[in-house]
Scaffold this motif. Structure first.
Motif, PDB file in Angstrom:
ATOM      1  N   SER A 111       0.874  -1.167   0.000  1.00 27.10           N
ATOM      2  CA  SER A 111       0.000   0.000   0.000  1.00 27.10           C
ATOM      3  C   SER A 111       0.913   1.218   0.000  1.00 27.10           C
ATOM      4  CB  SER A 111      -0.899   0.013   1.241  1.00 27.10           C
ATOM      5  OG  SER A 111      -1.794  -1.077   1.226  1.00 27.10           O
ATOM      6  N   LEU A 112       0.957   1.918  -1.117  1.00 32.37           N
ATOM      7  CA  LEU A 112       1.915   3.010  -1.277  1.00 32.37           C
ATOM      8  C   LEU A 112       1.672   4.118  -0.254  1.00 32.37           C
ATOM      9  CD1 LEU A 112       1.999   3.249  -5.181  1.00 32.37           C
ATOM     10  CD2 LEU A 112       3.794   2.329  -3.686  1.00 32.37           C
ATOM     11  N   ASN A 113       2.764   4.793   0.115  1.00 34.74           N
ATOM     12  CA  ASN A 113       2.719   5.905   1.068  1.00 34.74           C
ATOM     13  C   ASN A 113       2.156   5.493   2.418  1.00 34.74           C
ATOM     14  OD1 ASN A 113       3.725   7.809  -0.834  1.00 34.74           O
ATOM     15  ND2 ASN A 113       1.683   7.985  -1.706  1.00 34.74           N
ATOM     16  N   SER A 114       2.444   4.274   2.799  1.00 38.65           N
ATOM     17  CA  SER A 114       1.944   3.778   4.077  1.00 38.65           C
ATOM     18  C   SER A 114       3.058   3.058   4.810  1.00 38.65           C
ATOM     19  CB  SER A 114       0.765   2.815   3.858  1.00 38.65           C
ATOM     20  OG  SER A 114       1.233   1.566   3.356  1.00 38.65           O
ATOM     21  N   THR A 115       2.731   2.536   5.991  1.00 37.80           N
ATOM     22  CA  THR A 115       3.746   1.824   6.761  1.00 37.80           C
ATOM     23  C   THR A 115       4.177   0.531   6.083  1.00 37.80           C
ATOM     24  OG1 THR A 115       1.927   0.880   8.060  1.00 37.80           O
ATOM     25  CG2 THR A 115       3.075   2.775   8.995  1.00 37.80           C
ATOM     26  N   SER A 116       3.337  -0.062   5.245  1.00 41.97           N
ATOM     27  CA  SER A 116       3.767  -1.276   4.545  1.00 41.97           C
ATOM     28  C   SER A 116       4.874  -0.950   3.545  1.00 41.97           C
ATOM     29  CB  SER A 116       2.591  -1.957   3.841  1.00 41.97           C
ATOM     30  OG  SER A 116       2.098  -1.197   2.772  1.00 41.97           O
ATOM     31  N   GLU A 117       4.778   0.188   2.883  1.00 41.45           N
ATOM     32  CA  GLU A 117       5.860   0.590   1.978  1.00 41.45           C
ATOM     33  C   GLU A 117       7.144   0.842   2.772  1.00 41.45           C
ATOM     34  OE1 GLU A 117       7.170   4.012  -1.277  1.00 41.45           O
ATOM     35  OE2 GLU A 117       5.134   4.030  -0.444  1.00 41.45           O
ATOM     36  N   TYR A 118       7.001   1.470   3.938  1.00 42.94           N
ATOM     37  CA  TYR A 118       8.182   1.726   4.757  1.00 42.94           C
ATOM     38  C   TYR A 118       8.804   0.427   5.245  1.00 42.94           C
ATOM     39  CZ  TYR A 118      11.135   3.441   8.550  1.00 42.94           C
ATOM     40  OH  TYR A 118      12.202   3.698   9.375  1.00 42.94           O
ATOM     41  N   PHE A 119       7.976  -0.534   5.684  1.00 36.27           N
ATOM     42  CA  PHE A 119       8.524  -1.815   6.111  1.00 36.27           C
ATOM     43  C   PHE A 119       9.251  -2.502   4.959  1.00 36.27           C
ATOM     44  CE2 PHE A 119       8.099  -6.469   6.348  1.00 36.27           C
ATOM     45  CZ  PHE A 119       8.907  -6.696   7.448  1.00 36.27           C
ATOM     46  N   ALA A 120       8.666  -2.481   3.760  1.00 36.74           N
ATOM     47  CA  ALA A 120       9.330  -3.084   2.610  1.00 36.74           C
ATOM     48  C   ALA A 120      10.694  -2.436   2.386  1.00 36.74           C
ATOM     49  CB  ALA A 120       8.457  -2.946   1.371  1.00 36.74           C
ATOM     50  N   TYR A 121      10.738  -1.113   2.452  1.00 37.42           N
ATOM     51  CA  TYR A 121      12.001  -0.380   2.274  1.00 37.42           C
ATOM     52  C   TYR A 121      13.030  -0.803   3.313  1.00 37.42           C
ATOM     53  CZ  TYR A 121      15.203   3.571   2.932  1.00 37.42           C
ATOM     54  OH  TYR A 121      16.320   4.345   3.124  1.00 37.42           O
ATOM     55  N   ARG A 122      12.614  -0.858   4.591  1.00 45.45           N
ATOM     56  CA  ARG A 122      13.547  -1.221   5.651  1.00 45.45           C
ATOM     57  C   ARG A 122      14.010  -2.678   5.529  1.00 45.45           C
ATOM     58  NH1 ARG A 122      13.889   1.474  10.451  1.00 45.45           N
ATOM     59  NH2 ARG A 122      15.575  -0.043  10.782  1.00 45.45           N
ATOM     60  N   TYR A 123      13.082  -3.590   5.273  1.00 46.07           N
ATOM     61  CA  TYR A 123      13.455  -5.004   5.194  1.00 46.07           C
ATOM     62  C   TYR A 123      14.368  -5.258   3.994  1.00 46.07           C
ATOM     63  CZ  TYR A 123      13.197 -10.055   5.458  1.00 46.07           C
ATOM     64  OH  TYR A 123      13.534 -11.383   5.587  1.00 46.07           O
ATOM     65  N   LEU A 124      14.008  -4.699   2.858  1.00 55.67           N
ATOM     66  CA  LEU A 124      14.801  -4.941   1.655  1.00 55.67           C
ATOM     67  C   LEU A 124      16.176  -4.293   1.756  1.00 55.67           C
ATOM     68  CD1 LEU A 124      11.930  -4.469  -0.929  1.00 55.67           C
ATOM     69  CD2 LEU A 124      13.030  -6.629  -0.289  1.00 55.67           C
ATOM     70  N   ARG A 125      16.274  -3.187   2.473  1.00 57.30           N
ATOM     71  CA  ARG A 125      17.573  -2.538   2.665  1.00 57.30           C
ATOM     72  C   ARG A 125      18.396  -3.214   3.748  1.00 57.30           C
ATOM     73  NH1 ARG A 125      17.960   3.217   5.626  1.00 57.30           N
ATOM     74  NH2 ARG A 125      17.666   1.776   7.384  1.00 57.30           N
ATOM     75  N   ASP A 126      17.805  -3.401   4.928  1.00 58.99           N
ATOM     76  CA  ASP A 126      18.575  -3.809   6.101  1.00 58.99           C
ATOM     77  C   ASP A 126      18.750  -5.316   6.232  1.00 58.99           C
ATOM     78  OD1 ASP A 126      18.493  -1.120   6.569  1.00 58.99           O
ATOM     79  OD2 ASP A 126      17.160  -1.216   8.283  1.00 58.99           O
ATOM     80  N   VAL A 127      17.835  -6.094   5.681  1.00 58.39           N
ATOM     81  CA  VAL A 127      17.920  -7.551   5.791  1.00 58.39           C
ATOM     82  C   VAL A 127      18.358  -8.177   4.469  1.00 58.39           C
ATOM     83  CG1 VAL A 127      16.674  -9.683   6.310  1.00 58.39           C
ATOM     84  CG2 VAL A 127      16.179  -7.596   7.609  1.00 58.39           C
ATOM     85  N   ALA A 128      17.682  -7.805   3.381  1.00 57.96           N
ATOM     86  CA  ALA A 128      18.014  -8.386   2.080  1.00 57.96           C
ATOM     87  C   ALA A 128      19.227  -7.729   1.442  1.00 57.96           C
ATOM     88  CB  ALA A 128      16.811  -8.283   1.146  1.00 57.96           C
ATOM     89  N   GLY A 129      19.614  -6.529   1.926  1.00 61.16           N
ATOM     90  CA  GLY A 129      20.786  -5.849   1.389  1.00 61.16           C
ATOM     91  C   GLY A 129      20.566  -5.273   0.008  1.00 61.16           C
ATOM     92  N   LEU A 130      19.334  -4.864  -0.294  1.00 62.03           N
ATOM     93  CA  LEU A 130      18.999  -4.371  -1.630  1.00 62.03           C
ATOM     94  C   LEU A 130      18.825  -2.856  -1.632  1.00 62.03           C
ATOM     95  CD1 LEU A 130      16.311  -7.034  -2.651  1.00 62.03           C
ATOM     96  CD2 LEU A 130      18.797  -7.124  -2.966  1.00 62.03           C
ATOM     97  N   SER A 131      19.177  -2.245  -2.732  1.00 58.22           N
ATOM     98  CA  SER A 131      18.919  -0.824  -2.933  1.00 58.22           C
ATOM     99  C   SER A 131      17.603  -0.677  -3.683  1.00 58.22           C
ATOM    100  CB  SER A 131      20.052  -0.177  -3.731  1.00 58.22           C
ATOM    101  OG  SER A 131      20.189  -0.809  -4.996  1.00 58.22           O
ATOM    102  N   PRO A 132      16.951   0.497  -3.617  1.00 59.28           N
ATOM    103  CA  PRO A 132      15.637   0.665  -4.246  1.00 59.28           C
ATOM    104  C   PRO A 132      15.596   0.360  -5.741  1.00 59.28           C
ATOM    105  CG  PRO A 132      16.034   2.443  -2.699  1.00 59.28           C
ATOM    106  CD  PRO A 132      17.323   1.673  -2.804  1.00 59.28           C
ATOM    107  N   ASP A 133      16.742   0.459  -6.426  1.00 65.68           N
ATOM    108  CA  ASP A 133      16.727   0.158  -7.863  1.00 65.68           C
ATOM    109  C   ASP A 133      16.855  -1.338  -8.150  1.00 65.68           C
ATOM    110  OD1 ASP A 133      19.353  -0.198  -7.103  1.00 65.68           O
ATOM    111  OD2 ASP A 133      20.212   1.097  -8.652  1.00 65.68           O
TER     112      ASP A 133
END
Length: 323
Positions: A111-133
């Motif tokens: 759900s864009l612009n919501s906490t689910s988008e933020y969680f995806a950003y944090r998990y993909l960055r901090d756990v999966a080691g991925l950048s937004p691109d």
């Protein structure tokens, strides 16, 4: 009677259910000086608190505070309704394994612009080691932004898109993620979770002007005592109220079943109060929100964030003891 908006806007999502129960069962509906409750809002300002002088309290995720606080220095977060942990669900058929790095290159529904988008950003960055691109976010559509509360999930919801292969993984408010697991089936679903990373904090907020009025402040203190009583039942005796809160979630053809509530209940803390790290959470999340150039601002200072968190009325309610 309490002047309030219909609770249907609150009752779809389990994190808000303590408020509904508190209002329906415990709060003094015959008070000659009742509180007024605004509806849960979604990042579109808090119009009731500032445009409607009769509204005293409102509630929503902490992301509401982040988006609205820069424009409303009078905003005060006074307690927590619930703390909710997120999960990501992926499809094995999309070559997703239990390794978080397998989410690289995938289409992630949120759900864009919501906490689910933020969680995806944090998990993909901090756990999966991925950048937004290295992944693509796909927003849910429709009036509920792709959310689903009971099976079968309608066409276009995030679980439906995942089942049909239009996205590879998704994360959203519960019970939508649980619906995705059930839609895919246990063999096909891959579930990622990290509770230490982030949890959404559903908060109750008011304004400083409301707190400065002695009569309104006293009623707010009383309501916090009521809410604490309800939260205790949610935390310690949940089986007593699953049927009840399932009925509260009924909205048209959708209703979260008691069985689903039992499955997702461990994903939520009902302890209430204000966590010691709430300012830290707001500060970190605000840095992410401020990346949106359309907001036209940088991150709020720590001092500004701390000014919006007020523990005074909660302390007064605790000093009076349980109901």
């Amino acid at each position: 009677m309490i002047k309030q908006h219909p609770t249907s806007s609150l009752s779809k999502i389990p994190r808000h259910l303590p408020l509904v129960v508190a209002i329906q069962d415990y709060y003094n509906l015959n008070s000659t000086q009742p509180l007024s409750f605004g509806p849960a809002t979604f990042i579109n300002g808090l119009p009731d608190l500032w445009d409607n002088p009769t509204v005293d309290l409102d509630a929503g995720a902490e992301v509401h505070v982040i988006h609205d606080a820069p424009h409303h220095p009078d905003l005060r977060v006074i307690t927590t309704v619930a703390e909710v942990f997120y999960r990501i669900v992926g499809a094995r058929s999309s070559n997703i394994t239990t390794d978080p790095a397998s989410l690289r290159g995938k289409r992630i529904g949120v759900s864009l612009n919501s906490t689910s988008e933020y969680f995806a950003y944090r998990y993909l960055r901090d756990v999966a080691g991925l950048s937004p691109d290295e992944y693509t976010l796909v927003g849910g559509s429709g009036k509920d932004r792709g959310l689903c509360y009971s099976l079968p999930c309608p066409n276009g919801t995030l679980p439906d898109l995942l089942k049909r292969g239009e996205i590879d993984a998704m994360t959203a408010y519960e019970p939508t993620t649980e619906m995705a697991i059930q839609t895919l089936g246990a063999e096909e679903a891959v579930v990622f979770r990290n509770d230490s990373l982030y949890r959404e904090i559903s908060v109750m907020y008011t304004t400083q002007s409301k707190l400065d009025d002695p009569a309104t402040r006293a009623r707010i203190v009383q309501f916090l005592r009521v809410l604490t009583k309800v939260q205790s039942v949610f935390a310690k005796e949940p089986s007593k109220i699953w049927d009840r809160v399932s009925n509260i979630t009924a909205n048209g053809t959708t209703q979260t079943s008691p069985q689903t509530l039992e499955k997702i209940w461990p994903l939520t803390r009902w302890t209430g109060g204000l966590p010691d790290d709430v300012e830290d959470l707001l500060e970190e999340e605000d840095k992410w929100a401020a990346r949106d150039k359309t907001l036209g601002r940088g991150p709020m200072t720590r001092e500004r964030i701390e000014s919006h968190v007020y523990r005074g009325v909660l302390a007064e309610a605790e000093a009076l003891g349980p109901l």
